[in-house]
Design a protein around this motif. Structure first.
Motif, PDB file in Angstrom:
ATOM      1  N   ALA A 134       0.842  -1.206   0.000  1.00 48.23           N
ATOM      2  CA  ALA A 134       0.000   0.000   0.000  1.00 48.23           C
ATOM      3  C   ALA A 134       0.871   1.246   0.000  1.00 48.23           C
ATOM      4  O   ALA A 134       0.551   2.234  -0.665  1.00 48.23           O
ATOM      5  CB  ALA A 134      -0.928  -0.003   1.211  1.00 48.23           C
ATOM      6  N   LYS A 161       2.104   2.639  -3.338  1.00 45.49           N
ATOM      7  CA  LYS A 161       0.862   2.766  -4.105  1.00 45.49           C
ATOM      8  C   LYS A 161       1.071   3.255  -5.537  1.00 45.49           C
ATOM      9  O   LYS A 161       1.991   4.004  -5.827  1.00 45.49           O
ATOM     10  CB  LYS A 161      -0.109   3.685  -3.391  1.00 45.49           C
ATOM     11  N   ASP A 171      -5.435   2.155  -5.498  1.00 41.22           N
ATOM     12  CA  ASP A 171      -4.569   1.026  -5.145  1.00 41.22           C
ATOM     13  C   ASP A 171      -4.232   1.054  -3.657  1.00 41.22           C
ATOM     14  O   ASP A 171      -4.243   0.015  -2.996  1.00 41.22           O
ATOM     15  CB  ASP A 171      -3.293   1.060  -5.988  1.00 41.22           C
ATOM     16  N   LEU A 172      -3.948   2.244  -3.129  1.00 39.85           N
ATOM     17  CA  LEU A 172      -3.641   2.387  -1.707  1.00 39.85           C
ATOM     18  C   LEU A 172      -4.789   1.847  -0.859  1.00 39.85           C
ATOM     19  O   LEU A 172      -4.586   1.018   0.034  1.00 39.85           O
ATOM     20  CB  LEU A 172      -3.393   3.867  -1.370  1.00 39.85           C
TER      21      LEU A 172
END
Length: 116
Positions: free
Chosen positions: A54, A57, A62-63
């Motif tokens: 994460a 990212k 996506d995070l």
């Protein structure tokens, strides 16, 4: 197991996975302990691995996705720890400490997700 809190979340998730492995290595080698221990090793390691991903990212989406996986793995780790606790009274104190840590990690990850 370390009683002093680590505030670097990458390090804290590493310590959680490490301590889960120490616990599993000390448990009696029953079929349920072996199988539940394998699941715990996988989920506890995945908390930190997904948190690290994460941090690398590719974008906010996506995070958030990786953080949610990390949170899910913390919840799963708590589940396996609860099962192991019920079947291993001799290790109950160590397991209870890890259950508390899994819950704290879940709450921290939830707070981060809510701020993203």
């Amino acid at each position: 197991m370390n009683d002093k809190k680590t505030y670097n979340l990458e390090e804290r998730t590493y310590e959680f996975a490490r301590d889960c492995r120490f616990l599993v290595s000390k448990l009696p080698k029953t079929i349920s302990n072996i199988e539940d221990g394998k699941q715990l090793v996988k989920s506890s390691g995945s908390v930190g691995a997904n948190y690290i991903e994460a941090n690398e990212k590719l974008g906010d989406k996506d995070l958030k996705f990786r953080l949610k996986i990390s949170r899910k793995e913390a919840k799963e780790s708590k589940y396996w720890l609860r099962l192991l606790s019920d079947l291993n009274n001799d290790s109950a104190v160590d397991i209870k400490t890890l259950i508390k840590e899994a819950e704290e990690l879940r709450k921290i990850l939830s707070a981060i997700i809510n701020k993203v």
